[in-house]
Design an enzyme around this catalytic site. Structure first.
Site, PDB file in Angstrom:
ATOM      1  N   LYS A  44       0.811  -1.217   0.000  1.00 25.01           N
ATOM      2  CA  LYS A  44       0.000   0.000   0.000  1.00 25.01           C
ATOM      3  C   LYS A  44       0.847   1.271   0.000  1.00 25.01           C
ATOM      4  O   LYS A  44       0.326   2.356  -0.264  1.00 25.01           O
ATOM      5  CB  LYS A  44      -0.955   0.002   1.191  1.00 25.01           C
ATOM      6  CG  LYS A  44      -1.953  -1.148   1.182  1.00 25.01           C
ATOM      7  CD  LYS A  44      -2.852  -1.131  -0.037  1.00 25.01           C
ATOM      8  CE  LYS A  44      -3.929  -2.219   0.057  1.00 25.01           C
ATOM      9  NZ  LYS A  44      -4.836  -2.219  -1.111  1.00 25.01           N
ATOM     10  N   SER A 268      -2.814 -12.554   4.061  1.00 22.97           N
ATOM     11  CA  SER A 268      -3.121 -12.431   2.635  1.00 22.97           C
ATOM     12  C   SER A 268      -2.025 -13.036   1.764  1.00 22.97           C
ATOM     13  O   SER A 268      -2.295 -13.480   0.637  1.00 22.97           O
ATOM     14  CB  SER A 268      -3.353 -10.968   2.257  1.00 22.97           C
ATOM     15  OG  SER A 268      -2.231 -10.173   2.580  1.00 22.97           O
TER      16      SER A 268
END
Length: 309
Positions: A44, A268
């Protein structure tokens, strides 16, 4: 306008590694982009710096202004770091059940955390961010619909991978979908280089119901992977996207195995690796399959990923 001098720290001068990872000697080798090595510990960082830097250059925000974003974790952390580097104030709007580590990291960068009800999930956080941004006259990046999100991966991450992977082309890209920026951006970026890439969107699914029947319901046990919120992904999925389900418990166990092999990753990454291995079984041993290890394990110490078994 010129960006603050400290923004050089966030420049994409050093690509994150792309390495082949094989968990079992008889299993497939998956090309994994180690995005947990970005400055704040997640992929991110790319969208945070890309979105905020462009907003500064366009004059939509200026140093000293406030940025408000809804996120369950990694985007808020990345936005907090980027805001600290760019001279901005940052407020994260998050469901109250996020891990304590994430709140502490955001606050350490000088960010503020505003909680919304656990029962409302990320949708409640999105509504809360809209209201708060209006009240504080703040800039709202809207990561789930901002075109600069996939663009950061199309023009940065994908180009890095093409330069790193043998043969200079990718056969398949596999990723869980939160905002959709990673899967969409990589797919478009690989296509820009002439790759005929197959795109696989991964959904974590709960295992068995108590009565032994298959549940097949979307699981919230993999942070950052959500369903039905991303306009970025919804527009892209009308094309050639294969959606596949994997068991959430198995994904978490794969994350634990990756950690034991020296990859300090979150849940994830287990999801992505597990799905990529299943794709490899379909496409054969010569297929160049790429996935991403999105974030670091430290933000999950108080979660079930590290629960004593």
């Amino acid at each position: 306008m010129e960006l603050p001098e400290t923004n050089r720290y966030l420049d994409r001068t050093t690509p994150t590694p792309l390495i082949p990872v094989r968990l079992d000697s008889s299993g497939p080798s998956i090309w994994c982009k180690l995005e947990f090595l970005n400055p704040s510990g997640s992929t991110k960082d790319r969208i945070a710096n890309f979105i905020l830097s462009k907003a500064l250059r366009r004059g939509r925000i200026a140093p000293g202004d406030t940025v408000v974003e809804a996120s369950s974790g990694s985007t808020s952390i990345a936005m907090a770091l980027a805001s600290a580097q760019l001279g901005l104030r940052f407020v994260a709007v998050m469901p109250e059940n996020v891990s304590r580590e994430r709140r502490l990291i955001i606050e350490s960068y000088g960010g503020e955390v505003v909680f919304t009800a656990k029962s409302e999930g990320i949708r409640g956080a999105l509504q809360g961010a809209e209201q708060l941004a209006e009240e504080r006259l703040a800039y709202l990046p809207r990561q789930f619909s901002n075109a600069d999100n996939p663009a950061s991966h199309r023009y940065q991450t994908a180009q890095e991978i093409i330069a790193q992977i043998p043969g200079g082309c990718v056969d398949a890209v596999v990723s869980g979908v939160g905002t959709g920026g990673t899967l969409v951006g990589l797919s478009l970026g690989f296509a820009d280089f002439g790759c005929h890439v197959a795109s696989y969107a991964v959904r974590p699914i709960s295992g068995m119901c108590l009565d032994g029947a298959e549940c097949c319901s979307f699981s919230g046990r993999i942070p950052g992977v959500v369903e039905g919120l991303s306009t970025i992904y919804e527009e892209f999925r009308r094309g050639e996207v294969v959606e596949m389900d994997v068991d959430d418990e198995e994904a978490i166990e794969i994350a634990r195995r990756l950690i034991r092999q020296g990859f300090p990753v979150g849940p994830s990454s287990g999801l992505n690796y597990l799905a990529a291995s299943k794709v490899a079984a379909r496409l054969g041993p010569n297929a160049r399959i790429v996935t991403v290890f999105p974030d670091r394990m430290e933000r999950y110490f108080s979660t079930e990923l590290f629960a004593r078994r």
